[in-house]
Motif scaffolding. Structure first.
Motif, PDB file in Angstrom:
ATOM      1  N   SER A 100       0.859  -1.182   0.000  1.00  7.41           N
ATOM      2  CA  SER A 100       0.000   0.000   0.000  1.00  7.41           C
ATOM      3  C   SER A 100       0.892   1.227   0.000  1.00  7.41           C
ATOM      4  CB  SER A 100      -0.884   0.021   1.251  1.00  7.41           C
ATOM      5  OG  SER A 100      -1.636  -1.176   1.347  1.00  7.41           O
ATOM      6  N   VAL A 101       0.308   2.344  -0.420  1.00  5.53           N
ATOM      7  CA  VAL A 101       1.018   3.612  -0.335  1.00  5.53           C
ATOM      8  C   VAL A 101       0.291   4.450   0.711  1.00  5.53           C
ATOM      9  CG1 VAL A 101       1.852   5.625  -1.598  1.00  5.53           C
ATOM     10  CG2 VAL A 101       1.565   3.455  -2.805  1.00  5.53           C
ATOM     11  N   LEU A 102       1.059   5.060   1.590  1.00  3.86           N
ATOM     12  CA  LEU A 102       0.456   5.957   2.572  1.00  3.86           C
ATOM     13  C   LEU A 102       0.083   7.252   1.859  1.00  3.86           C
ATOM     14  CD1 LEU A 102      -0.278   6.610   5.494  1.00  3.86           C
ATOM     15  CD2 LEU A 102       2.093   7.323   5.857  1.00  3.86           C
ATOM     16  N   LEU A 103      -1.211   7.590   1.846  1.00  4.85           N
ATOM     17  CA  LEU A 103      -1.709   8.695   1.038  1.00  4.85           C
ATOM     18  C   LEU A 103      -2.574   9.631   1.866  1.00  4.85           C
ATOM     19  CD1 LEU A 103      -2.809   6.503  -2.013  1.00  4.85           C
ATOM     20  CD2 LEU A 103      -0.855   8.077  -1.970  1.00  4.85           C
ATOM     21  N   ARG A 104      -2.228  10.908   1.830  1.00  2.74           N
ATOM     22  CA  ARG A 104      -3.005  11.902   2.561  1.00  2.74           C
ATOM     23  C   ARG A 104      -4.428  11.962   2.000  1.00  2.74           C
ATOM     24  NH1 ARG A 104      -2.660  17.763   2.564  1.00  2.74           N
ATOM     25  NH2 ARG A 104      -0.797  17.730   1.265  1.00  2.74           N
ATOM     26  N   GLY A 105      -5.396  11.929   2.883  1.00  4.46           N
ATOM     27  CA  GLY A 105      -6.794  12.006   2.457  1.00  4.46           C
ATOM     28  C   GLY A 105      -7.358  10.681   1.965  1.00  4.46           C
ATOM     29  N   VAL A 106      -6.525   9.627   1.954  1.00  5.12           N
ATOM     30  CA  VAL A 106      -6.999   8.308   1.527  1.00  5.12           C
ATOM     31  C   VAL A 106      -6.951   7.325   2.696  1.00  5.12           C
ATOM     32  CG1 VAL A 106      -6.543   6.314   0.010  1.00  5.12           C
ATOM     33  CG2 VAL A 106      -6.334   8.647  -0.886  1.00  5.12           C
TER      34      VAL A 106
ATOM     35  N   THR B 237       2.234  15.238  -7.117  1.00  9.51           N
ATOM     36  CA  THR B 237       1.621  14.368  -6.114  1.00  9.51           C
ATOM     37  C   THR B 237       1.712  14.934  -4.698  1.00  9.51           C
ATOM     38  OG1 THR B 237       3.674  13.094  -5.854  1.00  9.51           O
ATOM     39  CG2 THR B 237       2.089  12.255  -7.456  1.00  9.51           C
ATOM     40  N   SER B 238       2.055  16.236  -4.578  1.00  7.24           N
ATOM     41  CA  SER B 238       2.285  16.768  -3.226  1.00  7.24           C
ATOM     42  C   SER B 238       1.011  16.740  -2.369  1.00  7.24           C
ATOM     43  CB  SER B 238       2.863  18.181  -3.282  1.00  7.24           C
ATOM     44  OG  SER B 238       1.947  19.030  -3.922  1.00  7.24           O
ATOM     45  N   HIS B 239      -0.167  16.793  -3.024  1.00  6.11           N
ATOM     46  CA  HIS B 239      -1.410  16.764  -2.235  1.00  6.11           C
ATOM     47  C   HIS B 239      -1.658  15.397  -1.610  1.00  6.11           C
ATOM     48  CE1 HIS B 239      -2.303  15.743  -6.396  1.00  6.11           C
ATOM     49  NE2 HIS B 239      -3.467  15.223  -6.057  1.00  6.11           N
ATOM     50  N   PHE B 240      -0.889  14.384  -2.006  1.00  6.85           N
ATOM     51  CA  PHE B 240      -1.025  13.038  -1.436  1.00  6.85           C
ATOM     52  C   PHE B 240      -0.007  12.764  -0.319  1.00  6.85           C
ATOM     53  CE2 PHE B 240      -2.948  11.789  -5.625  1.00  6.85           C
ATOM     54  CZ  PHE B 240      -4.128  11.272  -5.115  1.00  6.85           C
ATOM     55  N   ARG B 241       1.035  13.599  -0.228  1.00  7.18           N
ATOM     56  CA  ARG B 241       2.177  13.222   0.603  1.00  7.18           C
ATOM     57  C   ARG B 241       1.972  13.565   2.076  1.00  7.18           C
ATOM     58  NH1 ARG B 241       5.683  15.322  -2.597  1.00  7.18           N
ATOM     59  NH2 ARG B 241       5.232  13.630  -4.034  1.00  7.18           N
ATOM     60  N   THR B 242       2.306  12.615   2.946  1.00  5.91           N
ATOM     61  CA  THR B 242       2.361  12.886   4.383  1.00  5.91           C
ATOM     62  C   THR B 242       3.826  13.149   4.721  1.00  5.91           C
ATOM     63  OG1 THR B 242       2.883  10.610   5.017  1.00  5.91           O
ATOM     64  CG2 THR B 242       0.546  11.142   4.759  1.00  5.91           C
ATOM     65  N   THR B 243       4.102  13.509   5.967  1.00  3.17           N
ATOM     66  CA  THR B 243       5.495  13.568   6.409  1.00  3.17           C
ATOM     67  C   THR B 243       5.873  12.180   6.942  1.00  3.17           C
ATOM     68  OG1 THR B 243       4.924  14.177   8.663  1.00  3.17           O
ATOM     69  CG2 THR B 243       5.241  15.990   7.093  1.00  3.17           C
ATOM     70  N   ILE B 244       7.172  11.945   7.027  1.00  2.00           N
ATOM     71  CA  ILE B 244       7.645  10.682   7.617  1.00  2.00           C
ATOM     72  C   ILE B 244       7.166  10.610   9.075  1.00  2.00           C
ATOM     73  CG2 ILE B 244       9.715   9.407   8.371  1.00  2.00           C
ATOM     74  CD1 ILE B 244       9.991   9.256   5.516  1.00  2.00           C
ATOM     75  N   GLY B 245       7.195  11.738   9.774  1.00  2.00           N
ATOM     76  CA  GLY B 245       6.765  11.753  11.179  1.00  2.00           C
ATOM     77  C   GLY B 245       5.314  11.304  11.320  1.00  2.00           C
ATOM     78  N   GLU B 246       4.466  11.749  10.389  1.00  2.58           N
ATOM     79  CA  GLU B 246       3.058  11.310  10.432  1.00  2.58           C
ATOM     80  C   GLU B 246       2.960   9.810  10.203  1.00  2.58           C
ATOM     81  OE1 GLU B 246       1.078  15.537   8.868  1.00  2.58           O
ATOM     82  OE2 GLU B 246       1.699  14.025   7.409  1.00  2.58           O
TER      83      GLU B 246
END
Ligand SMILES: *Cc1c(COP(=O)(O)O)cnc(C)c1O
Length: 359
Positions: A234-240, A273-282
């Motif tokens: 899986s890919v960790l995706l912001r908002g998904v 794809t920046s709207h999908f990216r989380t930080t590593i900390g998250e």
């Protein structure tokens, strides 16, 4: 729309399927001119869930290119001994057998190449197979793309048989979104194509429990029954899927379907794809929230593909830090801290020669 309809690929189809408003079309036209769209009927239906829709429905933000974003975000090009082939690690290669996919994910790290000319031409496939045949260190071949299960069963079977004919290739692996997004493709012929007398691992790409419908469930069951070892990425995706409940539901659903979660990828630096990216900390906080609370079977390894072609590394929060010679501070799943000391080694073990040099 509906499960037996056709995949959608044009802006007007999005409106007809209720996934975009007519007023959005002007802003989406340049996005569709740059990046291919395709949403299977199964995923059109699953897009009633916002977390599923966000993965497939184009957005104007995709044209925003940040300075840190890269056309080849994981540096595959630097390790390609032949077209279609990536040889980054000593014992395994990636063979991209096609650029076509059943769906075009908006966050794909290969978004600059997928969807162009489809199957690897025979001459290039032959050259890639020849490289593998002359490189005995390669004991595992990973079919990817594009999506290898978008090939016909006949074509896939032929590639699988040619790989299985190379004596040192002991393990075959495929990475695919098909069992989830186009489960009707997992026919008995397709499953038979995978059975070439070698262990086969299929890594299913899926990011949200609501992607996995009844037909996908049945397809995964047929694969497991046929002896195909099933893993997921899986890919960790912001908002998904960037919250613990969504990830827990996904991983539990997979384990219940005999699929072992393998990797959770940090989102690569692909263009737009920046709207999908989380930080590593998250991502680390999410993994910390899941550890111990859901079965260890459900927990994938959270990994970063280091930009520039340096490979994947685990980036989950460390549970152990060295606190002195042979002394470690260990953090348990609830945050409690403990000291662990290595027991003294006995003399014989300490003097024994190292046995662990790699082949
Ligand atoms: C991810 C990847 C692999 C497979 O890595 P595993 O850790 O074995 O899953 C192999 N080659 C390349 C180039 C990769 O990016």
């Amino acid at each position: 729309m509906g499960v037996w309809g056709k995949a959608i690929s044009g802006a007007e189809d999005l409106v007809a399927a209720g996934l975009a408003a007519p007023g959005d079309l002007a802003a989406l036209a340049p996005v569709l001119a740059s990046y291919k769209m395709r949403i299977t009927p199964e995923m059109v239906q699953a897009s009633a869930s916002a977390g599923v829709a966000r993965q497939f429905v184009p957005r104007p933000e995709e044209l925003e290119r940040r300075p840190e974003e890269l056309t080849d975000p994981i540096g595959d090009g630097a390790h390609s001994p032949a077209p279609g082939l990536t040889h980054r690690y000593p014992d395994r290669v990636i063979l991209a057998v096609t650029h076509a996919c059943e769906v075009y994910c908006r966050f794909c790290f290969r978004r600059e190449v997928v969807g162009q000319s489809a199957a690897l031409p025979e001459a290039e496939l032959a050259a890639a197979l020849d490289y593998i045949a002359r490189t005995p260190a390669v004991t595992e071949v990973i079919l990817t793309g594009g999506d290898p299960l978008s090939l016909s069963a006949r074509r896939l079977g032929e590639v699988m048989r040619r790989l299985a004919a190379i004596p040192h290739v002991g393990v075959l692996r495929l990475h695919s979104r098909v069992p989830v997004v186009a489960p009707e493709r997992m026919t008995q012929e397709m499953i038979a194509a995978l059975q070439v007398g070698r262990p086969v691992y299929l890594v299913v790409h899926t990011n949200h429990a609501e992607e996995i419908g009844a037909a996908a469930e049945a397809a995964l069951g047929r694969l497991a029954d046929a002896g195909v070892a099933l893993l997921s990425q899986s890919v960790l995706l912001r908002g998904v899927n960037d919250d613990p409940a969504t990830l827990a539901a996904l991983f539990r659903r997979l384990v219940a379907l005999r699929v072992k979660p393998y990797y959770l990828h940090h989102c690569d630096l692909a263009p737009g794809t920046s709207h999908f990216r989380t930080t590593i900390g998250e991502g680390q906080a999410l993994m910390q929230a899941l550890r111990g609370r859901i079965s260890g079977l459900c927990l994938p390894s959270y990994v970063l593909d280091i930009p520039g072609g340096f490979g994947k590394v685990p980036v989950a929060p460390p549970h152990v830090v060295e606190a002195g010679p042979g002394l470690y501070e260990v953090t348990d799943w609830q945050g409690g801290r403990h000291l662990y000391r290595d027991p003294e080694r006995d003399q014989a073990a300490a003097l024994a020669p190292a046995r662990n040099s790699m082949p």
